[in-house]
Scaffold this motif. Structure first.
Motif, PDB file in Angstrom:
ATOM      1  N   ALA A 143      78.591  62.794  38.411  1.00  0.00           N
ATOM      2  CA  ALA A 143      80.057  62.691  38.513  1.00  0.00           C
ATOM      3  C   ALA A 143      80.737  63.445  37.381  1.00  0.00           C
ATOM      4  O   ALA A 143      80.245  63.486  36.254  1.00  0.00           O
ATOM      5  CB  ALA A 143      80.487  61.222  38.477  1.00  0.00           C
ATOM      6  N   HIS A 144      81.876  64.026  37.713  1.00  0.00           N
ATOM      7  CA  HIS A 144      82.677  64.723  36.702  1.00  0.00           C
ATOM      8  C   HIS A 144      83.611  63.721  36.016  1.00  0.00           C
ATOM      9  O   HIS A 144      84.008  62.717  36.617  1.00  0.00           O
ATOM     10  CB  HIS A 144      83.489  65.855  37.359  1.00  0.00           C
ATOM     11  CG  HIS A 144      84.098  66.779  36.342  1.00  0.00           C
ATOM     12  ND1 HIS A 144      85.332  66.544  35.779  1.00  0.00           N
ATOM     13  CD2 HIS A 144      83.621  67.910  35.763  1.00  0.00           C
ATOM     14  CE1 HIS A 144      85.599  67.519  34.899  1.00  0.00           C
ATOM     15  NE2 HIS A 144      84.575  68.352  34.875  1.00  0.00           N
ATOM     16  N   TYR A 145      83.964  64.040  34.748  1.00  0.00           N
ATOM     17  CA  TYR A 145      84.850  63.170  33.962  1.00  0.00           C
ATOM     18  C   TYR A 145      86.221  62.942  34.606  1.00  0.00           C
ATOM     19  O   TYR A 145      86.932  62.021  34.229  1.00  0.00           O
ATOM     20  CB  TYR A 145      85.110  63.797  32.587  1.00  0.00           C
ATOM     21  CG  TYR A 145      83.927  63.798  31.655  1.00  0.00           C
ATOM     22  CD1 TYR A 145      83.280  62.611  31.300  1.00  0.00           C
ATOM     23  CD2 TYR A 145      83.464  64.984  31.095  1.00  0.00           C
ATOM     24  CE1 TYR A 145      82.205  62.625  30.431  1.00  0.00           C
ATOM     25  CE2 TYR A 145      82.389  64.998  30.218  1.00  0.00           C
ATOM     26  CZ  TYR A 145      81.768  63.817  29.891  1.00  0.00           C
ATOM     27  OH  TYR A 145      80.708  63.827  29.029  1.00  0.00           O
TER      28      TYR A 145
ATOM     29  N   GLY B  92      79.513  64.165  33.340  1.00  0.00           N
ATOM     30  CA  GLY B  92      79.574  65.320  32.451  1.00  0.00           C
ATOM     31  C   GLY B  92      80.674  66.283  32.795  1.00  0.00           C
ATOM     32  O   GLY B  92      81.449  66.070  33.731  1.00  0.00           O
ATOM     33  N   ASP B  93      80.750  67.362  32.005  1.00  0.00           N
ATOM     34  CA  ASP B  93      81.664  68.455  32.326  1.00  0.00           C
ATOM     35  C   ASP B  93      80.938  69.402  33.278  1.00  0.00           C
ATOM     36  O   ASP B  93      79.769  69.174  33.614  1.00  0.00           O
ATOM     37  CB  ASP B  93      82.190  69.159  31.061  1.00  0.00           C
ATOM     38  CG  ASP B  93      81.144  70.017  30.353  1.00  0.00           C
ATOM     39  OD1 ASP B  93      79.944  69.911  30.680  1.00  0.00           O
ATOM     40  OD2 ASP B  93      81.529  70.788  29.467  1.00  0.00           O
ATOM     41  N   SER B  94      81.617  70.447  33.721  1.00  0.00           N
ATOM     42  CA  SER B  94      81.005  71.237  34.783  1.00  0.00           C
ATOM     43  C   SER B  94      79.741  71.962  34.319  1.00  0.00           C
ATOM     44  O   SER B  94      78.813  72.129  35.110  1.00  0.00           O
ATOM     45  CB  SER B  94      82.010  72.189  35.431  1.00  0.00           C
ATOM     46  OG  SER B  94      82.760  72.841  34.481  1.00  0.00           O
TER      47      SER B  94
ATOM     48  N   PHE C  64      83.256  72.877  44.852  1.00  0.00           N
ATOM     49  CA  PHE C  64      82.482  73.952  44.212  1.00  0.00           C
ATOM     50  C   PHE C  64      81.365  73.379  43.333  1.00  0.00           C
ATOM     51  O   PHE C  64      80.339  74.027  43.121  1.00  0.00           O
ATOM     52  CB  PHE C  64      83.404  74.900  43.411  1.00  0.00           C
ATOM     53  CG  PHE C  64      83.853  74.377  42.064  1.00  0.00           C
ATOM     54  CD1 PHE C  64      83.026  74.486  40.944  1.00  0.00           C
ATOM     55  CD2 PHE C  64      85.090  73.781  41.904  1.00  0.00           C
ATOM     56  CE1 PHE C  64      83.435  74.012  39.705  1.00  0.00           C
ATOM     57  CE2 PHE C  64      85.513  73.312  40.667  1.00  0.00           C
ATOM     58  CZ  PHE C  64      84.675  73.420  39.568  1.00  0.00           C
ATOM     59  N   MET C  65      81.549  72.175  42.818  1.00  0.00           N
ATOM     60  CA  MET C  65      80.529  71.573  41.947  1.00  0.00           C
ATOM     61  C   MET C  65      79.289  71.200  42.763  1.00  0.00           C
ATOM     62  O   MET C  65      78.154  71.432  42.343  1.00  0.00           O
ATOM     63  CB  MET C  65      81.091  70.334  41.248  1.00  0.00           C
ATOM     64  CG  MET C  65      82.225  70.673  40.304  1.00  0.00           C
ATOM     65  SD  MET C  65      82.884  69.236  39.469  1.00  0.00           S
ATOM     66  CE  MET C  65      84.018  70.049  38.339  1.00  0.00           C
ATOM     67  N   ALA C  66      79.518  70.631  43.947  1.00  0.00           N
ATOM     68  CA  ALA C  66      78.394  70.276  44.822  1.00  0.00           C
ATOM     69  C   ALA C  66      77.690  71.545  45.300  1.00  0.00           C
ATOM     70  O   ALA C  66      76.460  71.601  45.384  1.00  0.00           O
ATOM     71  CB  ALA C  66      78.902  69.455  46.004  1.00  0.00           C
TER      72      ALA C  66
ATOM     73  N   PRO D 134      91.429  74.804  27.906  1.00  0.00           N
ATOM     74  CA  PRO D 134      91.889  76.203  27.916  1.00  0.00           C
ATOM     75  C   PRO D 134      92.445  76.708  29.243  1.00  0.00           C
ATOM     76  O   PRO D 134      92.867  77.868  29.328  1.00  0.00           O
ATOM     77  CB  PRO D 134      90.633  76.990  27.517  1.00  0.00           C
ATOM     78  CG  PRO D 134      89.492  76.111  27.866  1.00  0.00           C
ATOM     79  CD  PRO D 134      89.976  74.702  27.713  1.00  0.00           C
ATOM     80  N   GLU D 135      92.458  75.851  30.286  1.00  0.00           N
ATOM     81  CA  GLU D 135      93.120  76.247  31.533  1.00  0.00           C
ATOM     82  C   GLU D 135      94.635  76.074  31.430  1.00  0.00           C
ATOM     83  O   GLU D 135      95.369  76.417  32.357  1.00  0.00           O
ATOM     84  CB  GLU D 135      92.600  75.416  32.706  1.00  0.00           C
ATOM     85  CG  GLU D 135      91.210  75.796  33.140  1.00  0.00           C
ATOM     86  CD  GLU D 135      90.675  74.857  34.209  1.00  0.00           C
ATOM     87  OE1 GLU D 135      91.456  74.208  34.907  1.00  0.00           O
ATOM     88  OE2 GLU D 135      89.442  74.773  34.328  1.00  0.00           O
ATOM     89  N   CYS D 136      95.116  75.504  30.299  1.00  0.00           N
ATOM     90  CA  CYS D 136      96.564  75.321  30.128  1.00  0.00           C
ATOM     91  C   CYS D 136      97.210  76.668  29.784  1.00  0.00           C
ATOM     92  O   CYS D 136      96.554  77.597  29.334  1.00  0.00           O
ATOM     93  CB  CYS D 136      96.841  74.326  29.003  1.00  0.00           C
ATOM     94  SG  CYS D 136      96.294  72.661  29.390  1.00  0.00           S
TER      95      CYS D 136
ATOM     96  N   GLY E   9      89.235  73.167  24.073  1.00  0.00           N
ATOM     97  CA  GLY E   9      87.857  73.173  24.562  1.00  0.00           C
ATOM     98  C   GLY E   9      87.727  72.519  25.916  1.00  0.00           C
ATOM     99  O   GLY E   9      88.691  71.983  26.486  1.00  0.00           O
ATOM    100  N   SER E  10      86.504  72.566  26.430  1.00  0.00           N
ATOM    101  CA  SER E  10      86.188  71.951  27.725  1.00  0.00           C
ATOM    102  C   SER E  10      86.278  70.434  27.591  1.00  0.00           C
ATOM    103  O   SER E  10      86.428  69.906  26.481  1.00  0.00           O
ATOM    104  CB  SER E  10      84.762  72.319  28.125  1.00  0.00           C
ATOM    105  OG  SER E  10      83.861  71.617  27.295  1.00  0.00           O
ATOM    106  N   THR E  11      86.112  69.738  28.693  1.00  0.00           N
ATOM    107  CA  THR E  11      86.191  68.270  28.626  1.00  0.00           C
ATOM    108  C   THR E  11      85.122  67.714  27.678  1.00  0.00           C
ATOM    109  O   THR E  11      85.415  66.840  26.866  1.00  0.00           O
ATOM    110  CB  THR E  11      86.042  67.662  30.034  1.00  0.00           C
ATOM    111  OG1 THR E  11      85.006  68.341  30.719  1.00  0.00           O
ATOM    112  CG2 THR E  11      87.294  67.816  30.836  1.00  0.00           C
ATOM    113  N   ALA E  12      83.906  68.279  27.719  1.00  0.00           N
ATOM    114  CA  ALA E  12      82.848  67.791  26.823  1.00  0.00           C
ATOM    115  C   ALA E  12      83.188  68.148  25.376  1.00  0.00           C
ATOM    116  O   ALA E  12      82.977  67.343  24.461  1.00  0.00           O
ATOM    117  CB  ALA E  12      81.510  68.393  27.209  1.00  0.00           C
TER     118      ALA E  12
HETATM  119  P1  13P Z   1      85.170  71.498  32.486  1.00  0.00           P
HETATM  120  O1  13P Z   1      84.390  72.767  32.402  1.00  0.00           O
HETATM  121  O2  13P Z   1      85.838  71.157  31.208  1.00  0.00           O
HETATM  122  O3  13P Z   1      84.384  70.404  33.060  1.00  0.00           O
HETATM  123  O4  13P Z   1      86.406  71.780  33.472  1.00  0.00           O
HETATM  124  C1  13P Z   1      86.316  71.363  34.762  1.00  0.00           C
HETATM  125  C2  13P Z   1      87.434  71.764  35.579  1.00  0.00           C
HETATM  126  O5  13P Z   1      87.270  71.952  36.760  1.00  0.00           O
HETATM  127  C3  13P Z   1      88.736  71.950  34.993  1.00  0.00           C
HETATM  128  O6  13P Z   1      89.659  72.292  35.975  1.00  0.00           O
END
Ligand code: 13P
Length: 313
Positions: A26-28, A42-44, A66-68, A203-205, A217-220
């Motif tokens: 599962a993702h966070y 975890g994070d992706s 996309f994760m699956a 960083p997607e902001c 940083g990433s979620t992790a």
């Molecule tokens: P992470 O790489 O931080 O898990 O980001 C997942 C994501 O899909 C953010 O939109």
């Protein structure tokens, strides 16, 4: 989490996991109750790595499509289930494989770095995938004079471009609907109200949000930073699902979600991640469906770009 109402669902999911030799990744960003039935959270990046070493017949991916797909690319011999196949991702949707192939054709000699938030078909057109955890490392692993296409997140792309000073990087014009919506004005108000709080940002902001961050940083990465920082308060500028894990890991600290422009909302949620529920997880395990099925040629091409990423993690 409403344990009373959910306890029977949780018990049944646990039973089926054992009976069917299944694990749940599962993702966070999923809901706290979904996180509670996960074997790995975890994070992706961590989830992609975990998927390839899972010792089970079935992987149920509690996350977005996309994760699956990434798990199936790495584990073609396993049955990969997705409880809610409609749970998409605005980034992956912003990058149609045909349009991307035409875009790529305009830039001969460019290597393609794509975020894992893409469809398997776009990964098949990619040289190296990356996640927000390792995007900088991935780009830096390529010679400085190597022209690049970076897709599909323009915000992560410009952030990496700024950090590396690379000018030879063409960006695909995509964005995450959750991370683009944070309000700078409301964030600055929160900062004034909590002057000791550290601002942690995904960083997607947008660049003007990243500029006010104490940590990006990433979620992790954000979770680790909150653990090692001496600060007691954090303003969290990413999807609100991560707050559950933050509060669990660091109960003595305070986490304040940053709000979007929409005045009626106190935080930003990914509607897709919240489509995964205990009910659809149970049904999916019972029926062993919906399952991810991929074209073998596309899968192989996508596998190369994901393995290239994992190799330089
Ligand atoms: P992470 O790489 O931080 O898990 O980001 C997942 C994501 O899909 C953010 O939109």
């Amino acid at each position: 989490m409403n344990v009373e109402n959910n306890s029977e669902l949780i018990r049944r999911i646990g039973e089926l996991k054992r009976e069917k030799n299944a694990v749940i990744l599962a993702h966070y960003y999923t809901t706290p109750e979904v996180q509670a039935v996960a074997d790995f959270l975890g994070d992706s990046l961590a989830l992609s790595v975990q998927a390839q070493s899972v010792d089970a017949r079935i992987i149920l991916f509690a996350g977005v499509h996309f994760m699956a797909e990434t798990a199936k690319v790495l584990c073609p011999e396993k049955k990969v289930l997705i409880p809610c196949p409609e749970a998409g991702c605005s980034l992956a949707e912003s990058c149609d494989a045909r349009e991307f192939a035409a875009f790529k054709a305009k830039y001969p000699g460019h290597k393609v770095v794509s975020y894992v938030n893409t469809t398997v078909e776009v990964k098949a057109l990619t040289d190296i995938c990356c996640t927000s955890s390792n995007a900088l490392k991935v780009v830096e692993s390529l010679p400085a004079d190597q022209p690049l296409i970076f897709a599909p997140d323009r915000n992560l792309g410009s952030y990496i471009q700024k950090l590396t000073g690379r000018r030879n990087m063409v960006l695909w014009d995509g964005a995450c609907h959750v991370h683009e919506e944070f309000s700078l004005e409301r964030l600055l108000t929160l900062k004034r109200e909590h002057p000791a709080a550290k601002v942690v940002v995904h960083p997607e902001c947008r660049a003007y949000i990243v500029e006010v961050a104490d940590y990006v940083g990433s979620t992790a990465g954000i979770l680790d930073y909150c653990g090692r920082s001496d600060a007691r308060e954090f303003i969290v500028v990413t999807e609100a699902g991560i707050l559950a894990e933050m509060r669990k890991r660091y109960p003595e600290k305070r986490f304040i979600p940053a709000p979007p422009d929409d005045e009626t909302c106190g935080c930003n949620n990914c509607k897709y991640m919240k489509m995964v529920t205990l009910e659809n997880i149970l049904e999916c395990l019972e029926k062993e469906s919906p399952e991810i099925v991929l074209d073998e040629e596309v899968r192989r091409a996508a596998e190369r770009s994901i393995r290239n990423m994992i190799a330089i993690r």
